[in-house]
Design a protein around this motif. Structure first.
Motif, PDB file in Angstrom:
ATOM      1  N   ALA A  12       0.822  -1.202   0.000  1.00 43.23           N
ATOM      2  CA  ALA A  12       0.000   0.000   0.000  1.00 43.23           C
ATOM      3  C   ALA A  12       0.855   1.251   0.000  1.00 43.23           C
ATOM      4  CB  ALA A  12      -0.919  -0.003   1.225  1.00 43.23           C
ATOM      5  N   GLN A  13       0.394   2.237  -0.738  1.00 40.98           N
ATOM      6  CA  GLN A  13       1.137   3.487  -0.865  1.00 40.98           C
ATOM      7  C   GLN A  13       0.566   4.539   0.085  1.00 40.98           C
ATOM      8  OE1 GLN A  13       3.886   3.544  -3.287  1.00 40.98           O
ATOM      9  NE2 GLN A  13       3.345   1.460  -2.733  1.00 40.98           N
ATOM     10  N   ASP A  14       1.416   5.219   0.785  1.00 43.93           N
ATOM     11  CA  ASP A  14       0.981   6.275   1.697  1.00 43.93           C
ATOM     12  C   ASP A  14       1.386   7.617   1.118  1.00 43.93           C
ATOM     13  OD1 ASP A  14      -0.038   7.588   3.848  1.00 43.93           O
ATOM     14  OD2 ASP A  14       1.726   7.274   5.109  1.00 43.93           O
ATOM     15  N   VAL A  15       0.892   7.876  -0.103  1.00 40.19           N
ATOM     16  CA  VAL A  15       1.231   9.124  -0.788  1.00 40.19           C
ATOM     17  C   VAL A  15      -0.077   9.788  -1.219  1.00 40.19           C
ATOM     18  CG1 VAL A  15       2.562  10.179  -2.647  1.00 40.19           C
ATOM     19  CG2 VAL A  15       3.337   8.022  -1.630  1.00 40.19           C
ATOM     20  N   PRO A  16      -0.743  10.496  -0.321  1.00 44.08           N
ATOM     21  CA  PRO A  16      -2.026  11.089  -0.676  1.00 44.08           C
ATOM     22  C   PRO A  16      -1.879  12.164  -1.738  1.00 44.08           C
ATOM     23  CG  PRO A  16      -1.264  11.930   1.433  1.00 44.08           C
ATOM     24  CD  PRO A  16      -0.311  10.844   1.037  1.00 44.08           C
ATOM     25  N   ALA A  17      -2.735  12.109  -2.736  1.00 42.54           N
ATOM     26  CA  ALA A  17      -2.757  13.146  -3.764  1.00 42.54           C
ATOM     27  C   ALA A  17      -3.799  14.185  -3.378  1.00 42.54           C
ATOM     28  CB  ALA A  17      -3.080  12.534  -5.117  1.00 42.54           C
ATOM     29  N   PRO A  18      -3.571  15.446  -3.679  1.00 44.69           N
ATOM     30  CA  PRO A  18      -4.460  16.513  -3.214  1.00 44.69           C
ATOM     31  C   PRO A  18      -5.923  16.333  -3.591  1.00 44.69           C
ATOM     32  CG  PRO A  18      -2.429  17.431  -4.093  1.00 44.69           C
ATOM     33  CD  PRO A  18      -2.395  15.959  -4.402  1.00 44.69           C
ATOM     34  N   LEU A  19      -6.178  15.817  -4.794  1.00 41.58           N
ATOM     35  CA  LEU A  19      -7.549  15.786  -5.284  1.00 41.58           C
ATOM     36  C   LEU A  19      -8.470  14.938  -4.417  1.00 41.58           C
ATOM     37  CD1 LEU A  19      -9.610  16.627  -7.323  1.00 41.58           C
ATOM     38  CD2 LEU A  19      -8.785  14.852  -8.873  1.00 41.58           C
ATOM     39  N   PHE A  20      -8.018  13.771  -3.974  1.00 42.05           N
ATOM     40  CA  PHE A  20      -8.889  12.877  -3.218  1.00 42.05           C
ATOM     41  C   PHE A  20      -8.529  12.783  -1.742  1.00 42.05           C
ATOM     42  CE2 PHE A  20      -9.178  11.404  -7.636  1.00 42.05           C
ATOM     43  CZ  PHE A  20     -10.545  11.586  -7.822  1.00 42.05           C
ATOM     44  N   SER A  21      -7.575  13.582  -1.318  1.00 41.51           N
ATOM     45  CA  SER A  21      -7.264  13.611   0.111  1.00 41.51           C
ATOM     46  C   SER A  21      -8.054  14.688   0.831  1.00 41.51           C
ATOM     47  CB  SER A  21      -5.762  13.846   0.328  1.00 41.51           C
ATOM     48  OG  SER A  21      -5.369  15.101  -0.210  1.00 41.51           O
ATOM     49  N   GLY A  22      -8.634  15.628   0.091  1.00 43.56           N
ATOM     50  CA  GLY A  22      -9.419  16.697   0.701  1.00 43.56           C
ATOM     51  C   GLY A  22     -10.888  16.318   0.798  1.00 43.56           C
ATOM     52  N   ALA A  23     -11.581  16.881   1.764  1.00 44.33           N
ATOM     53  CA  ALA A  23     -13.004  16.588   1.965  1.00 44.33           C
ATOM     54  C   ALA A  23     -13.893  17.782   1.645  1.00 44.33           C
ATOM     55  CB  ALA A  23     -13.248  16.149   3.404  1.00 44.33           C
ATOM     56  N   ASP A  24     -13.296  18.969   1.484  1.00 45.15           N
ATOM     57  CA  ASP A  24     -14.105  20.149   1.203  1.00 45.15           C
ATOM     58  C   ASP A  24     -14.569  20.121  -0.254  1.00 45.15           C
ATOM     59  OD1 ASP A  24     -11.291  20.431   0.680  1.00 45.15           O
ATOM     60  OD2 ASP A  24     -11.695  22.492   0.048  1.00 45.15           O
ATOM     61  N   VAL A  25     -15.615  20.863  -0.545  1.00 41.14           N
ATOM     62  CA  VAL A  25     -16.169  20.904  -1.893  1.00 41.14           C
ATOM     63  C   VAL A  25     -15.274  21.743  -2.800  1.00 41.14           C
ATOM     64  CG1 VAL A  25     -18.143  21.604  -3.291  1.00 41.14           C
ATOM     65  CG2 VAL A  25     -18.505  20.630  -1.020  1.00 41.14           C
ATOM     66  N   LEU A  26     -14.942  21.193  -3.955  1.00 37.30           N
ATOM     67  CA  LEU A  26     -14.171  21.940  -4.951  1.00 37.30           C
ATOM     68  C   LEU A  26     -15.119  22.751  -5.825  1.00 37.30           C
ATOM     69  CD1 LEU A  26     -11.443  19.515  -6.377  1.00 37.30           C
ATOM     70  CD2 LEU A  26     -11.070  21.624  -5.100  1.00 37.30           C
ATOM     71  N   GLU A  27     -14.790  24.014  -6.018  1.00 35.66           N
ATOM     72  CA  GLU A  27     -15.553  24.870  -6.930  1.00 35.66           C
ATOM     73  C   GLU A  27     -14.813  24.903  -8.260  1.00 35.66           C
ATOM     74  OE1 GLU A  27     -18.363  26.615  -6.276  1.00 35.66           O
ATOM     75  OE2 GLU A  27     -18.551  26.307  -4.102  1.00 35.66           O
ATOM     76  N   LEU A  28     -15.443  24.361  -9.313  1.00 39.53           N
ATOM     77  CA  LEU A  28     -14.807  24.294 -10.631  1.00 39.53           C
ATOM     78  C   LEU A  28     -15.712  24.916 -11.677  1.00 39.53           C
ATOM     79  CD1 LEU A  28     -13.489  20.596 -10.698  1.00 39.53           C
ATOM     80  CD2 LEU A  28     -12.262  22.641  -9.946  1.00 39.53           C
ATOM     81  N   THR A  29     -15.083  25.601 -12.619  1.00 43.88           N
ATOM     82  CA  THR A  29     -15.790  26.090 -13.801  1.00 43.88           C
ATOM     83  C   THR A  29     -15.212  25.392 -15.017  1.00 43.88           C
ATOM     84  OG1 THR A  29     -16.257  28.274 -12.851  1.00 43.88           O
ATOM     85  CG2 THR A  29     -16.281  28.098 -15.250  1.00 43.88           C
ATOM     86  N   LEU A  30     -16.082  24.746 -15.793  1.00 44.87           N
ATOM     87  CA  LEU A  30     -15.652  24.060 -17.014  1.00 44.87           C
ATOM     88  C   LEU A  30     -16.163  24.825 -18.219  1.00 44.87           C
ATOM     89  CD1 LEU A  30     -14.444  21.685 -18.591  1.00 44.87           C
ATOM     90  CD2 LEU A  30     -16.620  20.460 -18.240  1.00 44.87           C
ATOM     91  N   GLU A  31     -15.221  25.318 -19.021  1.00 45.47           N
ATOM     92  CA  GLU A  31     -15.558  26.033 -20.260  1.00 45.47           C
ATOM     93  C   GLU A  31     -15.201  25.151 -21.450  1.00 45.47           C
ATOM     94  OE1 GLU A  31     -13.326  29.635 -20.148  1.00 45.47           O
ATOM     95  OE2 GLU A  31     -14.566  30.571 -18.585  1.00 45.47           O
TER      96      GLU A  31
END
Length: 351
Positions: free
Chosen positions: A30-49
């Motif tokens: 098992a790898q213990d290298v958290p990546a930012p995208l799935f290690s956070g629990a807060d809601v991401l605000e994204l705009t897709l154009e």
């Protein structure tokens, strides 16, 4: 998808093991290298154009990638902008008669998003709202909850991240719209995190190859959310990973046909003899796991799961109450020796 022919694949097992060995020790632990995208629990605000006049017509099995931009903010509040290639994906939800807005795949430049809230991955799946209307956003949140609930029960699950999306049509054909959505951890990244190897050849696997406790836990969970749209044999809506010395683990995904989500397009297979996806059926095999321990495990997590539903950001009170009621029905089954004996242990399938 209740029945599948079963064939053993000893050569496939060997191939996976050799693949893991070629990748070195990192693929087998098992790898213990958290990546930012799935290690956070807060809601991401994204705009897709992107040009949605083209995206929304891409409904074939293989669809082109369309160039676009994603806008968000960094941890310091500074605006961030990334190039992205966008394409439609999926099966049932890709059909126009099912979803006007299909699921998407976002393909970033990995170096460009490094050290940002989106860092760690290039290609990620986005589960979107399917159709317009508040009820569809609530269904997105219910499916997101299904992933979260399973991650409470086991680490052998996909990482997910809730996003508040603003969709901007660069063709000018439609006005910007905001919806809930969520991103799903890529298969290979999930397998590496769990110290395993994702199986690329999606053929069939004999049920006896799976870890008995993990496979039984998965089956009980699928019954809990009222999902029959899966198979660990035919590898339908499950990703099998091989973990050194522990065997195979099935990692589930796509819970939109479950009774918990209950979209209008979801219907059970005729062979199941049930009227609605809200009706629960146990579809697990007789793996011989310690059932009492698993029942205690689920019941022990019940208060946490119920609280998770009630406090889910964006969920409406009526939706939360419906989900809680549906889950409490299941916990009552687990709390009764007679009911769980008849509806679970008495229904497991021999192979």
């Amino acid at each position: 998808y209740p029945e599948f022919p079963v064939r053993r694949h000893p050569s496939l097992t060997l191939a996976l093991l050799l693949a893991a060995m070629m990748q070195g020790p990192s693929a087998l632990q098992a790898q213990d290298v958290p990546a930012p995208l799935f290690s956070g629990a807060d809601v991401l605000e994204l705009t897709l154009e992107v040009d949605f006049s083209k995206i929304l017509t891409d409904r074939k099995e293989t669809n082109p990638e369309r160039p676009g931009r994603v806008l968000t903010t960094g941890a310091d509040g500074e605006p961030l902008e990334f190039e992205v290639m966008v394409r439609t994906r999926g099966k049932s939800r890709l059909q126009r008669k099912v979803c006007r807005f299909p699921p998407l795949r976002l393909n970033f430049k990995k170096k460009q998003v490094a050290d940002t809230p989106l860092g760690g991955y290039d290609k990620v799946k986005l589960v979107a709202h399917c159709n317009e209307g508040g009820a569809w956003d609530q269904r997105v949140l219910k499916e997101y909850l299904a992933y979260r609930i399973y991650s409470v029960l086991t680490d052998y699950s996909f990482g997910v991240r809730l996003v508040r999306m603003t969709y901007v049509d660069t063709s000018g054909s439609s006005a910007p719209r905001e919806h809930w959505g969520f991103l799903i951890e890529p298969d290979d990244a999930m397998a590496e995190r769990l110290g395993g190897v994702s199986m690329e050849d999606r053929g069939e696997l004999h049920p006896g190859l799976y870890d008995p406790t993990a496979a039984t836990r998965l089956s009980i969970f699928q019954m809990m959310i009222g999902n029959t749209d899966w198979s660990v044999v035919g590898l339908h809506n499950t990703v099998p990973i091989y973990v050194n010395e522990r065997g195979y683990f099935a990692i589930p995904y796509d819970f939109d046909w479950s009774g918990l989500v209950d979209p209008p397009y979801a219907t059970p297979a005729e062979v199941l003899n049930i009227d609605s996806v809200r009706d629960r059926v146990y579809r697990g095999f007789c793996w011989g796991a310690d059932m009492d321990s698993l029942y205690d495990e689920f019941l022990g997590h019940a208060p946490e799961i119920i609280e998770m539903v009630r406090t889910q950001e964006g969920i409406e009170s009526g939706t939360a109450s419906d989900v809680v009621s549906y889950l409490e029905q299941f916990f009552r089954i687990l709390d009764s020796d007679g009911l769980r004996g008849r509806q679970i242990e008495g229904e497991c399938r021999e192979w």
